[in-house]
Write an enzyme that holds these catalytic residues in place. Sequence first.
Site, PDB file in Angstrom:
ATOM      1  N   CYS A 162       1.089  -0.901   0.125  1.00 25.26           N
ATOM      2  CA  CYS A 162       0.394   0.257   0.171  1.00 25.26           C
ATOM      3  C   CYS A 162       1.556   1.145   0.121  1.00 25.26           C
ATOM      4  CB  CYS A 162      -1.329  -0.169   1.087  1.00 25.26           C
ATOM      5  SG  CYS A 162      -1.722  -1.648   1.465  1.00 25.26           S
ATOM      6  N   HIS A 301      -2.462   7.948   6.109  1.00 22.43           N
ATOM      7  CA  HIS A 301      -3.253   6.788   5.356  1.00 22.43           C
ATOM      8  C   HIS A 301      -4.108   6.087   5.831  1.00 22.43           C
ATOM      9  CE1 HIS A 301      -2.100   2.592   3.308  1.00 22.43           C
ATOM     10  NE2 HIS A 301      -2.111   2.230   4.775  1.00 22.43           N
ATOM     11  N   GLU A 312      -0.864   5.167  13.457  1.00 23.00           N
ATOM     12  CA  GLU A 312      -0.390   6.244  12.280  1.00 23.00           C
ATOM     13  C   GLU A 312      -0.551   8.004  13.252  1.00 23.00           C
ATOM     14  OE1 GLU A 312      -1.037   8.474   8.247  1.00 23.00           O
ATOM     15  OE2 GLU A 312      -3.072   7.022   8.832  1.00 23.00           O
ATOM     16  N   LYS A 333      -9.724   8.183   2.500  1.00 25.08           N
ATOM     17  CA  LYS A 333     -10.598   6.883   2.835  1.00 25.08           C
ATOM     18  C   LYS A 333     -11.752   6.621   2.984  1.00 25.08           C
ATOM     19  CE  LYS A 333      -5.787   4.507   2.385  1.00 25.08           C
ATOM     20  NZ  LYS A 333      -4.554   5.525   2.948  1.00 25.08           N
ATOM     21  N   HIS A 338      -9.662   1.683   0.013  1.00 23.45           N
ATOM     22  CA  HIS A 338      -8.440   1.523  -0.052  1.00 23.45           C
ATOM     23  C   HIS A 338      -7.595   1.296  -1.509  1.00 23.45           C
ATOM     24  CE1 HIS A 338      -4.319   1.288   1.188  1.00 23.45           C
ATOM     25  NE2 HIS A 338      -4.890   0.727   1.938  1.00 23.45           N
ATOM     26  N   PHE A 397       2.061  -3.353   3.852  1.00 22.58           N
ATOM     27  CA  PHE A 397       2.204  -4.636   4.768  1.00 22.58           C
ATOM     28  C   PHE A 397       3.874  -4.894   4.108  1.00 22.58           C
ATOM     29  CE2 PHE A 397      -1.936  -7.091   5.173  1.00 22.58           C
ATOM     30  CZ  PHE A 397      -2.454  -6.068   5.357  1.00 22.58           C
TER      31      PHE A 397
END
Length: 412
Positions: A162, A301, A312, A333, A338, A397
């Site tokens: 991502c 994010h 975050e 998002k 996403h 990830f």
Amino acid sequence: MKRVVVTGLGAITPIGNNVEEFWKGIKEGKCGIDEITLFNTEEFKVKLAAEIKEYNTEEHFDKKTIKRLDRYSQLGIIAAKEAMQDSKMTKENTNMERVGVVVGSGIGGLNTIEEQNLNLIKKGPERVSPMFIPMSISNMAAGNIAIELGTKGESVAMVTACASATHSIGESYRMIKHGYQDAVIVGGTEASITPIGIAGFMNIKALSQSTDKLRASIPFDKERNGFVMGEGAGIIVLEELEHAKKRGAHIYAEIIGYGATSDAYHITSPAPEGEGGARAMKIAIKEAGIEPEEIDYINAHGTSTYLNDACETMAIKKALGEASKKVMVSSTKGNTGHLLGAAGGIEAIACIKALEDEFVPPTIGYKVKDEECDLDIVPNEGRKVKIKYAMSNSLGFGGHNSSILFKKYEEE
């Protein structure tokens, strides 16, 4: 060291099929999440995704080309062509041998992989398409974009889950800053709303199983329970400042900092207290030569998963210190879902448009306050306010962290 500016924007997203429509959707608080139509979800616990709306491939490609391009490549080409046209860069005003393409994807041609694997199982190896490999490999969006646009500089595909698009933008910034390229078409593209894509993320407990379109992707909300899969592409044109000025290009913004780190911790979970993300932000701020309190806006994010949003928040507090109490932080998002490897592309565009249009995007769908996510997340309503510095964060990830820092362009 050369200065690097943004001279072109291109996007195809769940809330708009070009940059103008996308930004209008952000300003209006539009939600692009709806019931999945790309496949039958009868056996799936997950029912919602953020699909591209009113997408007709034949409006963009001839029938022969369609058969040779996975959906993720198609979306990337569409956004790249818009960005290139917007930049007004041509072979007449630019040496195409010094124009690169760096376009990432988290997964690549998943539609093709799934389709051809079924052919193998049901019909045998002779029925697997000879185009299977060149359609599915994750570098092919970059390759096809270079072919389409005639760019002959570096052509690279970044794959960091991502964080792919944000890493792509950061590495392209370095290419230009250090003199290796005059310009780079850069960003990310993704099309993973497929049975195996949804099933894989569903079974790792990453996706929201909500059936309420407006309460499925709810970043920083205490009731968040997973992200919503989106698809699309976001591409920008980065260019060396003097090169852009020489050809009379419109300059949207300047990129002034980039930070990238690894958590070295876990394949899916972020490092405790957002340590890796905080370091990425600090590196970008240091390279930009500014103070944390000068940052006006952060496009987080902000995936709407419990761990991401909490970590975050901690990362922003570590990176900005006392300035974290005043900085505006939002996640778009809630609008788009996403987009995995393409997320950083459209979110960079959101930052650039925020600088240009003097409008900070809201975090839509927010209702229930979470004490662990106590930043100013610009809930539900955007803000008309002048900003000078905007940062975009992406976390992937594997522990991949990346942050890019944009500045409102000023002549010096």
